[in-house]
Design a protein around this motif. Structure first.
Motif, short mmCIF file in Angstrom:
data_model
loop_
_atom_site.label_atom_id
_atom_site.label_comp_id
_atom_site.label_asym_id
_atom_site.label_seq_id
_atom_site.Cartn_x
_atom_site.Cartn_y
_atom_site.Cartn_z
N PRO A 252 0.78 -1.24 0.00
CA PRO A 252 0.00 0.00 0.00
C PRO A 252 0.82 1.29 0.00
N GLU A 253 2.14 1.18 0.07
CA GLU A 253 2.98 2.37 -0.03
C GLU A 253 3.06 2.81 -1.50
N LEU A 254 3.41 4.08 -1.72
CA LEU A 254 3.60 4.61 -3.06
C LEU A 254 5.03 5.09 -3.19
N ILE A 261 2.06 11.15 -7.85
CA ILE A 261 1.31 12.25 -8.47
C ILE A 261 -0.19 12.00 -8.43
N GLN A 262 -0.62 10.77 -8.66
CA GLN A 262 -2.05 10.48 -8.78
C GLN A 262 -2.88 10.94 -7.58
N ARG A 273 -1.03 18.84 -12.24
CA ARG A 273 -0.63 17.43 -12.31
C ARG A 273 0.04 17.12 -13.64
N LYS A 274 -0.44 17.73 -14.73
CA LYS A 274 0.19 17.51 -16.03
C LYS A 274 1.61 18.05 -16.03
N SER A 275 1.80 19.20 -15.39
CA SER A 275 3.13 19.78 -15.29
C SER A 275 4.07 18.85 -14.54
N GLY A 325 -7.57 1.94 -2.09
CA GLY A 325 -8.31 2.64 -1.04
C GLY A 325 -8.28 4.14 -1.17
N TRP A 326 -7.16 4.71 -1.65
CA TRP A 326 -7.07 6.17 -1.75
C TRP A 326 -8.06 6.74 -2.76
N MET A 327 -8.54 5.91 -3.68
CA MET A 327 -9.46 6.37 -4.72
C MET A 327 -10.92 6.32 -4.28
#
Length: 408
Positions: A252-254, A261-262, A273-275, A325-327
């Motif tokens: 579950p870590e990123l 970024i997500q 976010r695109k930048s 879960g973050w979503m």
């Protein structure tokens, strides 16, 4: 094989006492303790003949060694003042298995005393605290009463989660004779939760997911699913499959730039976010984003990063089902606002209450929307009045004022 995975026999069935002497409890129990990953008791269950076996993992194993019985009760609903029945797990000391600081324990409950819609609670506490909401509370559902298998790791311990990493070894442990196992893989093109004030009509509508491929095994075989995606596991003639998400390697870590970024979707614009994504070094760009938020203070920037992505990882642990879960709706609020101060539950909804130092509060209501892949999925009731609270929370982040110490 660990003792808690042995088949249940009639001699080991839990002997229940049907007294009703438990002290009356506040009907508005606070379930906020369920969303503290470091102290949450993890639970799983499996139908074994005429009983339901319950598996528990206590993060602090010393709780089971303080002389208190492991009390079990069944309640008509979350608001009930007294249990329908109650009892204690017999021979508790013989059932405990310590693993470092944690402890495992399992026991059986006769299925005939469980009714759909009831809530089963378990707590290792004195009698006057045995209905505490930071214990285990398991809704008695058709899926729980009917599923005769569970996921275990490579050494036979229940996994207590609905995700595995690519290539991670696990088993589908089925009660009874060996049965065929079918794993169907589906697309996982899910989107992050919309803000809490968004128009409900803008919510993505449920759609039927096409199966990409099917894999055939047998229950008890050591499995490794290397292709990320959403899987439905079905054993023999079980009508209800078990959803399993095959995630990225560090979940579950990123850790990768794209992963970092997500989740910033809750704090940033699409142009920002695109930048970050288009930067020559996206991971460095993420660090620079947080450094800018912190006003150039590296200590504050590191603290913000630890807090934000710590909450992302906690949301992944708590709420992952058909998507990370973050979503999810609950994951979104958990990340932006932190763990709720108070949680109230009924069969029809779950309410999160946030309070600030000035005594004001905000309440968010979630309603259950179970699916094949996510039987405990909840959706937020979105309302226009959430807009001011949401933007205030985002502003706190954007000004570098949210810290792990403040919690908000």
């Amino acid at each position: 094989m660990p003792i808690f995975l042995r088949c249940c026999t009639l001699g080991l069935l839990l002997l229940l006492s049907f007294g009703t002497h438990l002290a009356a409890a506040d009907p508005r129990r606070d379930f906020a303790g369920q969303y503290q990953p470091q102290r949450r008791i993890l639970a799983e269950s499996r139908r074994e003949g005429d009983s339901l076996r319950i598996y528990l993992r206590f993060p602090d194993g010393s709780v089971l060694q303080r002389g208190n019985p492991l009390r079990i009760a069944v309640w008509a609903n979350y608001d009930a003042k007294r249990p329908v029945w109650q009892g204690v797990v017999p021979q508790l000391s013989r059932r405990i298995r310590l693993v470092k600081s944690a402890a495992w324990v399992d026991f059986c409950v006769a299925a005939r005393v469980l009714q759909l819609g009831q809530i089963l609670s378990v707590a290792c506490a004195p009698d006057d605290e045995s209905d505490a909401s930071d214990g285990v509370w398991l809704p008695i559902t058709k899926e729980r009463l009917g599923r005769t298998f569970l996921l275990t790791d490579s050494i036979g311990d229940p996994m207590l989660r609905r995700y595995v990493q690519p290539g991670e070894a696990f088993q589908v442990d089925s009660y009874g004779p060996e049965l065929p196992l079918v794993a169907k893989r589906y697309d996982t093109s899910f989107t992050a939760a919309l803000p809490p004030m968004a128009n409900p009509a803008a919510q993505p509508q449920p759609r039927k997911l096409p199966a990409r491929d099917s894999l055939f095994f047998r229950a008890g075989q050591l499995l490794q699913l290397r292709q990320p995606g959403l899987y439905a596991l079905r054993v023999g003639g079980n009508t209800t499959p078990l959803g399993l998400l095959v995630t990225d390697a560090d979940f579950p870590e990123l850790n990768t730039a794209d992963e970092l970024i997500q989740p910033l979707i809750y704090l940033t614009t699409s142009a920002e976010r695109k930048s970050l994504t288009d930067a020559p070094d996206p991971k460095r760009a993420v660090d620079q984003f947080w450094l800018k938020v912190a006003g150039g203070n590296q200590t504050v920037a590191r603290q913000l990063i630890r807090t934000y992505y710590g909450r992302v990882a906690a949301a992944n642990q708590l709420f992952t089902a058909h998507k990370a879960g973050w979503m999810t709706d609950r994951g979104m609020l958990y990340i932006a606002l932190g763990a709720p101060d108070v949680v109230y539950r009924t069969a029809a909804e779950e309410r999160w209450v946030y309070r600030d130092a000035n005594g004001s509060s905000g309440t968010y209501t979630f309603r259950p929307k179970p699916s094949t892949f996510a039987p405990e999925h909840y959706e937020l009731v979105r309302r226009p009045e959430h807009e001011m609270l949401w933007y205030a929370a985002v502003e706190q982040w954007r000004k570098g004022l949210t810290t792990a110490r403040s919690g908000r």
